[in-house]
Motif scaffolding. Structure first.
Motif, short mmCIF file in Angstrom:
data_model
loop_
_atom_site.label_atom_id
_atom_site.label_comp_id
_atom_site.label_asym_id
_atom_site.label_seq_id
_atom_site.Cartn_x
_atom_site.Cartn_y
_atom_site.Cartn_z
N ALA A 27 -7.66 -19.10 30.85
CA ALA A 27 -8.79 -19.26 29.93
C ALA A 27 -8.31 -19.69 28.54
O ALA A 27 -8.94 -20.52 27.88
CB ALA A 27 -9.58 -17.97 29.83
N GLY A 28 -7.19 -19.16 28.11
CA GLY A 28 -6.64 -19.53 26.81
C GLY A 28 -6.22 -20.98 26.77
O GLY A 28 -6.45 -21.69 25.79
N ARG A 29 -5.58 -21.46 27.85
CA ARG A 29 -5.18 -22.87 27.90
C ARG A 29 -6.42 -23.77 27.95
O ARG A 29 -6.45 -24.83 27.32
CB ARG A 29 -4.27 -23.11 29.11
N ARG A 30 -7.44 -23.31 28.70
CA ARG A 30 -8.69 -24.08 28.75
C ARG A 30 -9.31 -24.16 27.35
O ARG A 30 -9.73 -25.23 26.90
CB ARG A 30 -9.67 -23.40 29.71
N ARG A 38 -7.89 -23.88 24.47
CA ARG A 38 -7.06 -24.73 23.61
C ARG A 38 -7.36 -26.22 23.89
O ARG A 38 -7.50 -27.03 22.97
CB ARG A 38 -5.58 -24.43 23.84
N ALA A 39 -7.49 -26.58 25.17
CA ALA A 39 -7.81 -27.96 25.54
C ALA A 39 -9.18 -28.38 24.98
O ALA A 39 -9.35 -29.49 24.47
CB ALA A 39 -7.76 -28.12 27.06
N VAL A 40 -10.15 -27.49 25.09
CA VAL A 40 -11.49 -27.79 24.56
C VAL A 40 -11.41 -27.99 23.05
O VAL A 40 -12.00 -28.94 22.51
CB VAL A 40 -12.48 -26.68 24.96
N LEU A 41 -10.71 -27.10 22.36
CA LEU A 41 -10.57 -27.23 20.91
C LEU A 41 -9.88 -28.51 20.51
O LEU A 41 -10.23 -29.14 19.52
CB LEU A 41 -9.85 -26.01 20.35
N GLU A 42 -8.87 -28.91 21.27
CA GLU A 42 -8.17 -30.16 20.96
C GLU A 42 -9.08 -31.36 21.14
O GLU A 42 -8.99 -32.34 20.40
CB GLU A 42 -6.93 -30.29 21.82
N LEU A 43 -9.99 -31.29 22.12
CA LEU A 43 -10.94 -32.38 22.30
C LEU A 43 -11.90 -32.49 21.11
O LEU A 43 -12.27 -33.58 20.72
CB LEU A 43 -11.73 -32.19 23.59
N PHE A 44 -12.29 -31.34 20.59
CA PHE A 44 -13.18 -31.36 19.43
C PHE A 44 -12.46 -31.92 18.25
O PHE A 44 -12.97 -32.59 17.41
CB PHE A 44 -13.71 -29.97 19.12
N LEU A 77 -6.64 -23.77 16.36
CA LEU A 77 -5.90 -24.18 17.56
C LEU A 77 -4.90 -23.10 18.01
O LEU A 77 -4.58 -22.99 19.19
CB LEU A 77 -5.18 -25.49 17.32
N ALA A 78 -4.42 -22.30 17.09
CA ALA A 78 -3.46 -21.25 17.42
C ALA A 78 -4.14 -19.99 17.95
O ALA A 78 -3.46 -19.09 18.49
CB ALA A 78 -2.62 -20.90 16.20
N ALA A 79 -5.44 -19.90 17.86
CA ALA A 79 -6.16 -18.69 18.25
C ALA A 79 -6.15 -18.40 19.75
O ALA A 79 -5.99 -17.24 20.14
CB ALA A 79 -7.60 -18.76 17.74
N PRO A 80 -6.31 -19.38 20.66
CA PRO A 80 -6.34 -19.04 22.08
C PRO A 80 -4.99 -18.52 22.59
O PRO A 80 -3.93 -18.97 22.15
CB PRO A 80 -6.68 -20.37 22.77
N ASP A 81 -5.06 -17.60 23.53
CA ASP A 81 -3.87 -17.02 24.15
C ASP A 81 -3.41 -17.98 25.25
O ASP A 81 -4.05 -18.09 26.30
CB ASP A 81 -4.20 -15.65 24.73
N LEU A 82 -2.30 -18.69 25.03
CA LEU A 82 -1.85 -19.72 25.97
C LEU A 82 -1.19 -19.15 27.22
O LEU A 82 -0.87 -19.90 28.15
CB LEU A 82 -0.88 -20.68 25.27
N SER A 83 -1.04 -17.82 27.29
CA SER A 83 -0.44 -17.22 28.48
C SER A 83 -1.47 -17.04 29.60
O SER A 83 -1.10 -16.71 30.73
CB SER A 83 0.21 -15.89 28.13
N THR A 84 -2.76 -17.27 29.28
CA THR A 84 -3.81 -17.13 30.31
C THR A 84 -4.42 -18.49 30.60
O THR A 84 -4.34 -19.42 29.79
CB THR A 84 -4.92 -16.18 29.84
#
Length: 146
Positions: free
Chosen positions: A135-138, A140-146, A126-133
């Motif tokens: 695509a990174g927020r997207r 992160r959202a996909v990973l949280e759904l999984f 969950l910490a891997a995506p770059d939340l400043s972009t």
């Protein structure tokens, strides 16, 4: 006698079916083990086993003996497949009236649960995506759904 027919069966597989040498060896071994099992049960030599002795009861007993010896379900299923192919050959050749292996169910293969991630692995994912972009927020959202 069934022993002579098993030799003819192996020759048929080699010449007409074009099976691999490993498959040929495995089928020959499986049918031979089955004949030896019947012979031991009847108290005769494998060369004295009659075609009539190839019946559903002996096939079930053989499969039970394999299970008792601790053979895996996959290995037992392969042996049953060899016996089914042999039985179909005998029916086609007119040596057997009906296929006795049709009455024997294949052993159930064990199913295991899928492996899951531990807490530390999930946190790292969950910490891997770059939340400043975006695509990174997207991601992160996909990973949280999984």
């Amino acid at each position: 006698m069934l022993k002579e027919l098993s030799r003819a069966f192996v020759a048929f597989l080699r010449l007409n079916r074009g099976v691999s040498p490993n498959t040929l060896r495995a089928y020959d071994t499986d049918v031979t083990q089955f004949l030896e099992f019947i012979a031991a049960a009847k108290g005769v030599k494998p060369s004295q086993v009659a075609v009539a002795d190839f019946n559903a009861d002996h096939v079930r007993d053989f499969m039970g003996a394999l299970h008792y010896r601790g053979l895996t379900a996959a290995s037992a299923a392969r042996r049953l497949a060899a016996l089914r192919t042999f039985a179909r050959y005998l029916v086609r050749e007119g040596a057997l009236g009906d296929d006795p292996t049709q009455l024997v169910g294949a052993p159930k293969r064990e199913q295991s649960l899928p492996k899951h991630l531990g807490h530390a692995e999930m946190d790292a994912l969950l910490a891997a995506p770059d939340l400043s972009t975006i695509a990174g927020r997207r991601d992160r959202a996909v990973l949280e759904l999984f």
